[in-house]
Scaffold this active site. Structure first.
Site, PDB file in Angstrom:
ATOM      1  N   TYR A   1       0.839  -1.181  -0.131  1.00  0.00           N
ATOM      2  CA  TYR A   1       0.001  -0.095  -0.068  1.00  0.00           C
ATOM      3  C   TYR A   1       0.927   1.275   0.021  1.00  0.00           C
ATOM      4  O   TYR A   1       1.877   1.173   0.767  1.00  0.00           O
ATOM      5  CB  TYR A   1      -0.833   0.088   1.391  1.00  0.00           C
ATOM      6  CG  TYR A   1      -1.666   1.020   1.310  1.00  0.00           C
ATOM      7  CD1 TYR A   1      -2.697   1.383   0.395  1.00  0.00           C
ATOM      8  CD2 TYR A   1      -1.336   2.269   2.395  1.00  0.00           C
ATOM      9  CE1 TYR A   1      -3.684   2.580   0.795  1.00  0.00           C
ATOM     10  CE2 TYR A   1      -2.315   3.317   2.541  1.00  0.00           C
ATOM     11  CZ  TYR A   1      -3.432   3.372   1.668  1.00  0.00           C
ATOM     12  OH  TYR A   1      -4.087   4.470   1.869  1.00  0.00           O
TER      13      TYR A   1
ATOM     14  N   ASP B   1       9.351   2.855  -0.851  1.00  0.00           N
ATOM     15  CA  ASP B   1       8.495   3.604   0.039  1.00  0.00           C
ATOM     16  C   ASP B   1       8.802   3.167   1.427  1.00  0.00           C
ATOM     17  O   ASP B   1       8.472   2.006   1.929  1.00  0.00           O
ATOM     18  CB  ASP B   1       7.073   3.230  -0.386  1.00  0.00           C
ATOM     19  CG  ASP B   1       6.099   3.878   0.411  1.00  0.00           C
ATOM     20  OD1 ASP B   1       6.386   4.603   1.302  1.00  0.00           O
ATOM     21  OD2 ASP B   1       4.757   3.774   0.334  1.00  0.00           O
TER      22      ASP B   1
ATOM     23  N   LYS C   1       4.792   9.433   8.345  1.00  0.00           N
ATOM     24  CA  LYS C   1       4.555   8.785   9.829  1.00  0.00           C
ATOM     25  C   LYS C   1       5.689   9.298  10.906  1.00  0.00           C
ATOM     26  O   LYS C   1       5.585  10.424  11.252  1.00  0.00           O
ATOM     27  CB  LYS C   1       4.581   7.317   9.851  1.00  0.00           C
ATOM     28  CG  LYS C   1       3.464   6.755   8.939  1.00  0.00           C
ATOM     29  CD  LYS C   1       3.234   5.129   8.883  1.00  0.00           C
ATOM     30  CE  LYS C   1       2.330   4.742   7.936  1.00  0.00           C
ATOM     31  NZ  LYS C   1       0.909   4.685   8.420  1.00  0.00           N
TER      32      LYS C   1
HETATM   33  C1  LIG Z   1       4.015   2.281   2.925  1.00  0.00           C
HETATM   34  C2  LIG Z   1       3.182   3.278   2.984  1.00  0.00           C
HETATM   35  N1  LIG Z   1       3.079   4.323   2.096  1.00  0.00           N
HETATM   36  C3  LIG Z   1       2.370   5.397   1.926  1.00  0.00           C
HETATM   37  C4  LIG Z   1       1.304   5.282   3.071  1.00  0.00           C
HETATM   38  C5  LIG Z   1       0.240   6.496   2.891  1.00  0.00           C
HETATM   39  O1  LIG Z   1       0.303   7.243   3.965  1.00  0.00           O
HETATM   40  P1  LIG Z   1      -0.743   8.528   4.307  1.00  0.00           P
HETATM   41  O2  LIG Z   1      -1.563   7.809   5.073  1.00  0.00           O
HETATM   42  O3  LIG Z   1       0.009   9.568   5.169  1.00  0.00           O
HETATM   43  O4  LIG Z   1      -1.223   9.336   3.229  1.00  0.00           O
HETATM   44  C6  LIG Z   1       1.164   4.430   3.947  1.00  0.00           C
HETATM   45  C7  LIG Z   1       0.226   4.718   5.005  1.00  0.00           C
HETATM   46  O5  LIG Z   1      -0.286   3.719   5.930  1.00  0.00           O
HETATM   47  C8  LIG Z   1       1.973   3.504   4.072  1.00  0.00           C
HETATM   48  O6  LIG Z   1       1.985   2.554   5.016  1.00  0.00           O
END
Ligand SMILES: Cc1ncc(COP(=O)(O)O)c(C=O)c1O
Length: 458
Positions: A166, A261, A293
């Site tokens: 995700y 990511d 985060k």
């Molecule tokens: C690996 C990863 N990338 C991107 C995101 C998206 O982040 P946001 O919820 O701050 O948009 C998340 C959210 O859980 C994530 O775990």
């Protein structure tokens, strides 16, 4: 209508089997959920919070302190969600709160450059392989912008991603994504035009042959491959040894960009995130990297960064446009900067230790109760799959017994432990999980394991 009893929380859990939430005393949460449902779809501002996958009433939290959360009914829980990762230091860390309060008193947003955002960027660049970073407000914005930049830099369109990873709710990345989509069993989502996902190639995670095959066929059209540095959004599914290095090499060979990511892993699994656990040791770097985060310290802040030559394609230096009214916000940047400065080796050692104790006790309790399960960990991120075989991809993660998780979740909640309300998420710990908090979890585990075993016998 109920009001939030700020500051009036009772100490200790209010346990007891009574209603379908199994814990007595959630009437204020229930009333707030009804009130929320009248003005917000599903009563929540992010789907997994609604408890749809586990049933019952989502708890409305009134306050957090260290490892503990207190809901609007005064029930107290040990928090193993930690705001889905950000709260590495625990809730309301006094130094973070003091820094944020001081900066907010001088004004909260100017739409001009400010000094905290520079210091935060310096801290990120010092800890990671990124030559420079652009600050944004959410992980979704970070990955969306990184993909745009990769396409602008390479002049190519195709994006490769893995099933179960995700990356936020970016149109092009909502094909077979994990997290809330996995929780709710949604393969894609209406509202995303076919054209947006037509350029996305989705592969099974940890499958080198699939990666090789797709690059052999489409290599000269692939702008980038994006992967969670170590997936946590289908539960914890670590990369096989050398897998990230292989992805980096493959991208380089075909002139595509490798986007790691690290929104979840960044500054959490080590001071340099997942790259600190593999890339730094193996001698490779991603071309682009995304963060979120922990680097926001509980405020909306995220970033993308990477190679200087790629980053220089961003406006105002280059032609790829990206912007944000609240990007680099001084309050959020100060929260993130203070958090990162406090995230010392001792902090990581404590988080690792707490994760080791709790994960070890979880698997011990489940084994003692005869519950089939697999515990998977990557550094201090871990999760339990109610299945028999090790999980290396999304297909295996999806095959777990969701009913068993649901029983386990509620049994833990009844005993004052707040787990993620989904079988597809990481259990997050913080450095504020002291012995009292850990003991609460250890005390709850055998009964929760027995509840799953009893359910299986029925
Ligand atoms: C690996 C990863 N990338 C991107 C995101 C998206 O982040 P946001 O919820 O701050 O948009 C998340 C959210 O859980 C994530 O775990």
């Amino acid at each position: 209508m109920p009001t939030v009893p700020w500051g009036s929380a009772r100490i200790g859990p209010h346990l007891g089997v009574g209603d379908n939430d199994r814990v007595s005393g959630v009437s204020s949460s229930r009333a707030w959920f009804e009130r929320a449902g009248a003005v917000t779809p599903g009563g929540v501002n992010s789907p997994v919070r609604a408890f749809s996958a586990v049933g019952g009433t989502p708890r409305f939290m009134a306050s957090g302190s260290g490892a503990w959360l207190t809901d609007v009914d005064g029930n107290e829980y040990v928090d193993l969600v930690c705001s889905w990762g950000p709260m590495l230091l625990g809730h309301a860390h006094p130094e973070v709160i003091a820094a944020v309060t001081a900066v907010a008193a001088r004004g909260t947003s100017f739409g001009t450059p400010t000094t905290p955002e520079v210091e935060l960027a310096e801290e990120i660049v010092a800890r990671t392989p990124a030559d420079s970073v652009r600050l944004v407000s959410s992980g979704t914005e970070a990955t969306m912008s990184a993909i745009r930049l990769a396409r602008g830099f390479t002049g190519r369109d195709l994006v490769v991603k893995f099933a179960g990873c995700y990356h936020g709710h970016v149109d092009a990345l909502l094909a077979q994504a994990g997290s809330g989509l996995a929780t709710l069993g949604i393969p894609g989502t209406p509202g995303v035009p076919d054209d947006a996902t037509k350029a996305t190639l989705v592969l099974p995670y940890n499958d080198r042959d699939a990666v090789t095959a797709v690059f052999e066929e489409y290599g000269d059209r692939i702008a980038c491959l994006i992967t969670e540095a170590s997936p946590g959004n289908m539960g914890v599914v670590p990369p096989a040894p050398g897998f990230n290095a292989f992805l980096a090499e493959t991208c380089t060979r075909y002139g595509a960009l490798f986007i790691s990511d690290e929104v979840m892993t960044g500054f959490r699994v080590s001071r340099s995130g997942q790259w600190g656990l593999d890339g730094a040791r193996e001698g490779w770097k991603p071309d682009l990297i995304t963060f979120g985060k922990v680097m926001g310290g509980g405020f909306p802040a995220a970033a993308f960064g990477g190679r200087a030559d790629v980053m220089s394609h961003l406006a105002p230096l280059g032609p790829v446009y990206q912007a944000g009214t609240l990007s680099g916000n001084p309050v959020a940047s100060t929260a993130g900067l203070t958090t990162l400065r406090l995230a010392t080796d001792e902090v990581y050692a404590r988080v690792d230790e707490v994760a080791r104790i709790i994960s070890g006790a979880a698997t011990e309790a489940l084994s003692a109760a005869g519950v089939p399960h697999v515990l998977q960990a990557n550094g201090n991120m871990f999760s339990v799959f109610f299945t028999e075989e090790a999980v290396s991809d999304y297909a295996a993660a999806s095959a777990q017994d969701i009913g068993a998780f649901k029983t386990f979740f509620h049994a833990m909640l009844d005993r004052g432990v707040y787990l993620p309300p989904s079988a597809f998420e990481v259990w997050f710990c913080s450095a504020a999980h002291d012995d009292r908090a850990v003991q609460r979890v250890l005390d709850a585990l055998p009964t929760a394991a027995a509840a799953v075993a009893a359910e299986g016998d029925r």
